[in-house]
Design an enzyme around this catalytic site. Structure first.
Site, short mmCIF file in Angstrom:
data_model
loop_
_atom_site.label_atom_id
_atom_site.label_comp_id
_atom_site.label_asym_id
_atom_site.label_seq_id
_atom_site.Cartn_x
_atom_site.Cartn_y
_atom_site.Cartn_z
N GLY A 272 33.32 68.20 -35.07
CA GLY A 272 33.51 66.97 -35.85
C GLY A 272 33.22 65.73 -35.03
O GLY A 272 32.07 65.34 -34.83
N THR A 273 34.28 65.14 -34.51
CA THR A 273 34.17 63.88 -33.78
C THR A 273 33.15 63.95 -32.64
O THR A 273 32.50 62.95 -32.32
CB THR A 273 35.57 63.49 -33.26
OG1 THR A 273 36.44 63.39 -34.39
CG2 THR A 273 35.55 62.16 -32.54
N CYS B 42 42.51 65.38 -47.45
CA CYS B 42 42.11 64.04 -47.01
C CYS B 42 43.33 63.13 -47.00
O CYS B 42 43.99 62.95 -48.02
CB CYS B 42 41.05 63.44 -47.92
SG CYS B 42 40.59 61.77 -47.41
N ASN C 223 42.24 69.62 -40.85
CA ASN C 223 41.80 68.26 -41.18
C ASN C 223 42.52 67.33 -40.20
O ASN C 223 43.19 67.78 -39.27
CB ASN C 223 42.14 67.93 -42.64
CG ASN C 223 41.24 66.83 -43.20
OD1 ASN C 223 40.99 65.83 -42.54
ND2 ASN C 223 40.76 67.01 -44.42
N ASN D 86 40.53 57.38 -38.49
CA ASN D 86 39.62 56.87 -39.51
C ASN D 86 40.32 56.79 -40.85
O ASN D 86 41.26 57.56 -41.12
CB ASN D 86 38.36 57.75 -39.63
CG ASN D 86 38.54 58.89 -40.61
OD1 ASN D 86 38.42 58.70 -41.82
ND2 ASN D 86 38.88 60.08 -40.13
N GLY E 147 38.08 56.83 -46.61
CA GLY E 147 38.48 56.83 -48.02
C GLY E 147 37.45 57.48 -48.93
O GLY E 147 37.28 57.06 -50.08
N LEU E 148 36.78 58.51 -48.40
CA LEU E 148 35.87 59.33 -49.22
C LEU E 148 34.73 58.57 -49.86
O LEU E 148 34.29 58.89 -50.96
CB LEU E 148 36.65 60.07 -50.31
CG LEU E 148 37.35 61.36 -49.87
CD1 LEU E 148 38.13 61.95 -51.05
CD2 LEU E 148 36.36 62.38 -49.34
N GLY F 121 38.91 68.63 -32.51
CA GLY F 121 38.73 68.18 -31.13
C GLY F 121 37.83 69.02 -30.25
O GLY F 121 37.86 68.87 -29.02
#
Lengths: 302, 255
Positions: free
Chosen positions: A262-263, A127, A189, A67, A70-71, A241
Site C-alpha cells: 500500500g503506502t 473505510c 485496512n 489519510n 473519503g472514497l 506497512g
C-alpha cells in the site's frame, strides 16, 4: 516459484497492490511493468461518483501517514467505460474494491461490475473516512456477513472481504465473513488515528480523523493476520506497512497466502515488483521451491 | 509525458536566503524531459522517517549539462533533513511530474509570492521573449534574494514587501492593477499563496488577459493515484493538482 492461486484468482506473484494506493494501475505504468504485479486492487469504487472529503486529506506521522480521502472516485459507470478498457492492455488480474452506502448497493455494484476483465471483488467494509457504509459494515459481524451474502448472490466471481482493524476481536469478524461465503479475507485496512496542529489547535485532517497506514502499523497488521489465518480456512491476503521483501516474508509466515503493498507505493513506485523479486531471492536463499512453503510456518513453540 | 526515477548526485547546495536553499543536482535522464512548471518528488532520506516524498518545483533545468536546480523553503522535518544533504551524495528523484506552463506568450507578466517564485525562474528562461515583466512579493527585504536571480532574466522588475522594507509596501496584487493598466500583456503566469493567485486571476480576468496559476497541495503519490491533492474545478468536477496541474488555466480552478 512465486505463482499463487487465491480463491481461483491466478497470480504470477503473491504481491498485489492495495486499494487506494495504486490508483487504477496505469498511473504507475511509467515506473513499473504492470504485467509483473500479482494483482491490481483498484481504487474503491461506488455506484455514483464521489468527490471525497474537504480540507487536508493527508498527514505524515512517524513511519506512517494518515489519510481521509473519503472514497473520491469516478463511479462504476466511468470505471467500466474509461478505466477497464485501459487495464485490458495488461496481463494482470484486476480486483475491484467496491463500497456501498447500503447492503443492496454492494450487490448492485457486484452485478454491474461482473464483466470480462474483472477477476474478483474486494469488499470495502472498512473505510474509516465515510459517514455511511464503509466501516459501519466492518465493525458489526452480522452487518459484514450480510454484505458478503448480498454480493455472493449477485456474482460468481471470487469475493474478498477486507477487514477493519478497528474492532475488539478481529477473529469474530473473520469467521462471520467466512461463514457468509467470502472466498478470501484481506486485512488490515487503516487504523483510525488523528493529528493536531499545535499552532492552530485544529485537527490536521479536514475530516478530523483518518486512517493510519505505513510501517507504523505493521506489527498490528501482522498480529491480526496471524490470528485470522489460524481461525479460518479461506486464504488470507496480508497487508499493513509492508515496505520490503522481508516484511512480506513475515506476513506469509504468519499465515497470509498473498500480500498487498500500500503506502510503500508512494515511496517506491516499483515496490510491488521489487518485493516480489526480493521474495524470490529469499526463497532461493532458504532452499525453498515455492512461496507456499512459507505460508503459516511461523514456529511459536517454545 | 514520460517520467522516471533517478539517483541524482548533489552538485551544489547552499542557503540563499532565510530558510531557503538552492540545490543543484546532476539528474541525467530526468532533466531532459523537464518543462517549466513541473516538479520532482524527492526522497529526503533512505529511512522510513520521514516516510513520504516531498514535491518540489523545478527552478531550473539545463538539458545539455544534465543539471536540475531546486529552490525550496525549509518548512519542517523533511526539508530540514534535505537541507543537510552534502555535495557528492545522491537523492532519489521521481519526475518530472505534472503539467507545466503553456509557453505561448509574447508579452508575459510573471507574478510570484515567496517560494512561489522558484518555478518562475525556469519559466522566465524558457519564454525566449523580451521584455519579461515580473512582480515579486515577499515578507521583507531579507527575502528579496530573488532580485539577484531574476535581474539577469527579467527586464522589468517590481517588488512588494509586507513591511515595506523594500519596494512597495503591500502585496503583489496591490500593484498588478497599475501594471496591467500601464502596459499591454497577453499572458499572466502566477505562483504563490492561494489568496494571491485568486487576486491575480481576478484582475487578469477583468482585463481579458489569459492567466495560468500554479497550485500546491500536500501529496503522497505525485502521479494521480492517491487523490490527496484533488481540488474542485469550476466545471463541478475534480482536478488532481499533481497530474492535471500543478499549472491550471485560472478559469479552470477559480470562479
Amino acid at each position: 516459484m512465486l505463482a499463487v492461486d487465491i480463491a481461483g484468482i491466478k497470480m504470477k506473484t503473491p504481491v498485489m497492490t492495495a486499494s487506494g494506493t495504486f490508483g487504477f494501475g496505469p498511473e504507475y505504468s511509467d515506473f513499473v511493468d504492470l504485467n509483473q504485479v500479482g494483482a491490481i486492487v483498484v481504487k474503491g469504487t461506488t455506484l455514483s461518483a464521489r468527490s471525497g472529503n474537504r480540507g487536508c486529506r493527508i498527514a505524515e506521522t512517524p513511519a506512517g501517514m494518515l489519510n481521509c480521502i473519503g472514497l473520491e472516485n469516478p463511479g462504476a459507470d466511468q470505471f467500466l467505460t474509461m478505466t477497464l478498457p485501459k487495464l485490458a492492455n495488461y496481463d494482470v488480474p484486476v480486483i475491484i474494491n467496491i463500497s456501498g452506502n447500503t447492503v443492496e448497493e454492494y450487490g448492485q455494484l457486484a452485478a454491474k461490475l461482473s464483466v470480462t476483465g474483472v477477476a474478483g471483488f474486494e469488499l470495502n467494509i472498512s473505510c474509516p473516512n465515510v459517514k455511511e457504509g464503509g466501516i459501519a459494515f466492518g465493525t458489526v459481524p452480522q452487518s459484514a456477513a450480510s454484505v458478503v451474502r448480498e454480493v455472493k448472490k449477485n456474482t460468481t466471481l471470487p469475493v474478498i472481504a477486507k477487514l477493519s482493524p478497528n474492532v475488539t476481536d478481529i477473529v469474530i469478524m473473520a469467521k462471520a465473513v467466512e461463514e457468509a461465503g467470502a472466498d478470501a479475507i484481506s486485512l488490515i485496512n487503516t487504523l483510525l488515528g488523528m493529528a493536531i496542529d499545535t499552532k492552530s489547535w485544529r485537527p490536521v485532517l479536514g475530516n478530523t480523523v483518518g486512517g493510519l497506514s505505513g510501517p507504523a502499523v505493521k506489527p498490528v497488521a501482522l498480529r491480526m493476520v496471524w490470528q485470522v489465518a489460524k481461525a479460518v480456512r479461506v486464504p488470507v491476503i496480508g497487508m499493513g506497512g509492508i515496505m520490503t521483501a522481508l516484511d512480506a516474508v513475515e506476513f506469509l509466515l504468519a499465515g497470509a497466502s498473498a500480500v498487498a503493498i500500500g503506502t510503500a507505493n508512494f515511496v517506491n513506485p516499483r515496490a510491488s515488483v521489487d518485493i516480489a523479486e526480493g521474495l524470490k531471492d529469499y526463497l532461493v536463499s532458504r532452499g525453498l521451491k515455492q512461496v507456499q512453503d512459507l505460508v503459516g510456518q511461523v514456529n511459536n513453540k517454545l | 509525458m514520460p517520467k522516471t526515477i533517478v539517483k541524482a548526485e548533489v552538485l551544489a547546495h547552499k542557503l540563499i536566503g532565510p530558510e531557503v536553499c538552492e540545490l543543484t543536482l546532476k539528474a541525467s535522464g530526468l532533466v531532459q524531459m523537464a518543462r517549466p512548471g513541473q516538479f520532482v518528488h524527492v526522497r529526503v532520506a533512505d529511512t522510513i522517517v520521514p516516510l513520504l516524498r516531498r514535491p518540489i518545483s523545478i527552478a531550473d533545468a539545463n538539458a545539455a549539462a544534465g543539471t536540475l536546480t531546486l529552490i525550496y523553503r525549509i518548512v519542517g522535518h523533511g526539508t530540514e533533513l534535505l537541507a543537510q544533504t552534502l555535495p557528492g551524495s545522491r537523492l532519489d528523484l521521481m519526475g518530472p511530474l505534472g503539467n507545466g506552463f503553456v509557453l505561448e506568450a509574447e508579452r508575459p507578466l510573471l507574478v510570484g509570492g515567496g517560494i512561489g517564485l522558484a518555478p518562475l525562474v525556469y519559466l522566465a528562461k524558457a519564454l525566449c521573449t523580451s521584455p519579461i515583466t515580473i512582480v515579486m512579493g515577499g515578507r521583507n527585504k531579507n527575502e528579496m534574494y530573488w532580485q539577484d536571480i531574476f535581474q539577469s532574466i527579467c527586464q522589468n522588475i517590481h517588488i512588494t514587501t509586507d513591511d515595506g522594507s523594500m519596494g512597495r509596501q503591500g502585496f503583489t496584487v496591490d500593484v498588478i492593477d497599475d501594471i496591467l493598466t500601464g502596459d499591454s500583456f497577453d499572458m499572466v503566469y502566477a505562483c504563490g499563496p492561494r489568496p494571491m493567485l485568486e487576486g491575480v486571476a481576478r484582475l487578469a480576468k477583468e482585463r481579458n488577459v489569459r492567466c495560468q496559476v500554479s497550485l500546491e497541495d500536500h501529496m503522497a503519490c505525485g502521479v494521480g493515484a492517491c487523490l490527496s491533492c484533488t481540488c474542485a474545478a469550476t466545471d463541478g468536477k475534480r482536478r488532481k493538482v499533481c497530474t492535471d496541474g500543478p499549472v491550471f488555466w485560472a478559469e479552470e480552478v477559480f470562479d
